[in-house]
Motif scaffolding. Sequence first.
Motif, mmCIF file in Angstrom:
data_model
loop_
_atom_site.group_PDB
_atom_site.id
_atom_site.type_symbol
_atom_site.label_atom_id
_atom_site.label_comp_id
_atom_site.label_asym_id
_atom_site.label_seq_id
_atom_site.Cartn_x
_atom_site.Cartn_y
_atom_site.Cartn_z
ATOM 1 N N ILE A 66 0.661 -1.166 -0.120
ATOM 2 C CA ILE A 66 0.171 0.005 0.253
ATOM 3 C C ILE A 66 0.954 1.156 -0.038
ATOM 4 C CG2 ILE A 66 -1.701 1.097 1.391
ATOM 5 C CD1 ILE A 66 -3.012 -1.307 2.190
ATOM 6 N N ALA A 67 1.774 1.202 0.781
ATOM 7 C CA ALA A 67 2.855 2.553 1.056
ATOM 8 C C ALA A 67 3.438 2.485 -0.153
ATOM 9 C CB ALA A 67 3.659 2.238 2.380
ATOM 10 N N GLU A 68 4.042 1.661 -0.879
ATOM 11 C CA GLU A 68 4.872 1.550 -1.989
ATOM 12 C C GLU A 68 4.048 1.977 -3.272
ATOM 13 O OE1 GLU A 68 8.205 -0.924 -4.607
ATOM 14 O OE2 GLU A 68 7.858 -1.152 -2.341
ATOM 15 N N SER A 69 2.874 1.598 -3.333
ATOM 16 C CA SER A 69 1.991 1.940 -4.360
ATOM 17 C C SER A 69 1.778 3.605 -4.395
ATOM 18 C CB SER A 69 0.817 1.357 -4.491
ATOM 19 O OG SER A 69 -0.161 1.276 -3.421
ATOM 20 N N CYS A 70 1.519 4.071 -3.207
ATOM 21 C CA CYS A 70 1.307 5.630 -2.953
ATOM 22 C C CYS A 70 2.534 6.322 -3.780
ATOM 23 C CB CYS A 70 1.138 6.041 -1.656
ATOM 24 S SG CYS A 70 -0.087 5.373 -0.842
ATOM 25 N N PHE A 71 3.772 6.094 -3.241
ATOM 26 C CA PHE A 71 5.025 6.720 -3.560
ATOM 27 C C PHE A 71 5.186 6.323 -5.119
ATOM 28 C CE2 PHE A 71 5.883 7.002 0.992
ATOM 29 C CZ PHE A 71 6.421 8.138 1.065
ATOM 30 N N LYS A 72 5.018 5.142 -5.535
ATOM 31 C CA LYS A 72 5.031 4.956 -7.235
ATOM 32 C C LYS A 72 4.119 5.799 -7.767
ATOM 33 C CE LYS A 72 7.393 0.614 -7.221
ATOM 34 N NZ LYS A 72 7.107 -0.954 -7.302
ATOM 35 N N GLY A 73 2.761 5.702 -7.275
ATOM 36 C CA GLY A 73 1.873 6.796 -8.002
ATOM 37 C C GLY A 73 2.204 8.195 -8.032
ATOM 38 N N LEU A 74 2.668 8.748 -7.025
ATOM 39 C CA LEU A 74 3.205 9.947 -6.927
ATOM 40 C C LEU A 74 4.270 10.292 -7.985
ATOM 41 C CD1 LEU A 74 3.271 12.895 -5.786
ATOM 42 C CD2 LEU A 74 4.746 11.988 -3.917
ATOM 43 N N ALA A 75 5.240 9.470 -7.998
ATOM 44 C CA ALA A 75 6.274 9.469 -8.933
ATOM 45 C C ALA A 75 5.662 9.427 -10.595
ATOM 46 C CB ALA A 75 7.119 8.144 -8.752
ATOM 47 N N ARG A 76 4.884 8.738 -10.806
ATOM 48 C CA ARG A 76 4.307 8.843 -12.195
ATOM 49 C C ARG A 76 3.418 9.715 -12.548
ATOM 50 N NH1 ARG A 76 6.598 4.910 -15.826
ATOM 51 N NH2 ARG A 76 4.929 5.486 -17.049
ATOM 52 N N ALA A 77 2.683 10.238 -11.499
ATOM 53 C CA ALA A 77 1.992 11.321 -11.655
ATOM 54 C C ALA A 77 2.756 12.822 -12.057
ATOM 55 C CB ALA A 77 0.722 11.435 -10.570
ATOM 56 N N LEU A 78 3.811 12.739 -10.991
ATOM 57 C CA LEU A 78 4.726 14.003 -11.097
ATOM 58 C C LEU A 78 5.296 14.086 -12.640
ATOM 59 C CD1 LEU A 78 6.335 14.144 -7.553
ATOM 60 C CD2 LEU A 78 4.839 15.772 -8.598
ATOM 61 N N ARG A 79 5.912 12.711 -12.852
ATOM 62 C CA ARG A 79 6.531 12.523 -14.307
ATOM 63 C C ARG A 79 5.588 13.369 -15.349
ATOM 64 N NH1 ARG A 79 8.919 6.684 -16.373
ATOM 65 N NH2 ARG A 79 9.180 7.380 -18.541
ATOM 66 N N GLU A 80 4.447 12.793 -15.340
ATOM 67 C CA GLU A 80 3.531 13.615 -16.438
ATOM 68 C C GLU A 80 3.132 14.702 -16.114
ATOM 69 O OE1 GLU A 80 -1.369 12.790 -17.526
ATOM 70 O OE2 GLU A 80 -0.095 11.243 -16.440
ATOM 71 N N ALA A 81 3.044 15.346 -14.894
ATOM 72 C CA ALA A 81 2.585 16.920 -14.866
ATOM 73 C C ALA A 81 3.683 17.676 -15.108
ATOM 74 C CB ALA A 81 2.340 16.926 -13.424
ATOM 75 N N TRP A 82 4.948 17.333 -14.757
ATOM 76 C CA TRP A 82 5.888 18.343 -15.079
ATOM 77 C C TRP A 82 6.497 18.051 -16.397
ATOM 78 C CZ3 TRP A 82 8.600 16.293 -10.057
ATOM 79 C CH2 TRP A 82 9.487 15.242 -10.449
ATOM 80 N N ALA A 83 6.219 17.226 -17.139
ATOM 81 C CA ALA A 83 6.606 17.138 -18.589
ATOM 82 C C ALA A 83 6.415 18.406 -19.376
ATOM 83 C CB ALA A 83 5.987 16.009 -19.184
#
Length: 211
Positions: free
Chosen positions: A162-179
């Motif tokens: 659960i915790a790791e999926s939260c951090f990985k989700g943040l990572a992928r969403a940031l990667r998309e948003a700051w592109a």
Amino acid sequence: MRTATVTRLTRETEITVSVDLDGTGRSTIATGIGFLDHMLEQLSRHSLMDLSVHAKGDIQVDDHHTTEDIGLALGQAVSQALGNRQGIQRYGSALIPMDEALTQVALDLSNRPYLIWKVDFSKERLGDLATEVIKEWFQAFSQTAGVTLHVANHYGENNHHIAESCFKGLARALREAWAIDPRRADAIPSTKGVLDSLGSAPGMIGSPPAP
């Protein structure tokens, strides 16, 4: 070059964070909290942000101050690296499965900090990290990064997943948003024409925003 370095000095912690938003996902992490190191390595790897975090904190008391202050310093570094946020996609989202766990993250690099946290843990600790401070890390990061951030765990049984999926989700969403949006690389993604910088938070010493 969308890079920044921030140092946070308090009576409780000494933290230095460096970021390169256009990196390759390399990381050097040393927080004194093993599980947090693991989560920050995941954040770097899956966002493709090069990340350096070196922290000394009063972990003999507990892990709260160090974890929260790392979130504050990292968020400030991300905000500085984004500069005036010209050309970014601005919005990002991810739906992350990790075995039996499924977590959704959606965010807006709006410079309006807000956190919605719909995540529950059934264990008090994951390794040497108290699960209750994971929310505090996300709150601190959203505050200084200027992110409207929604995190919802739909289901899961294993607290690590659960915790790791939260951090990985943040990572992928940031990667998309700051592109950078190639069709609007010279524009601020707002009808207002500006996404104001948050400036320096108390206790922060940082490099100036990238041009």
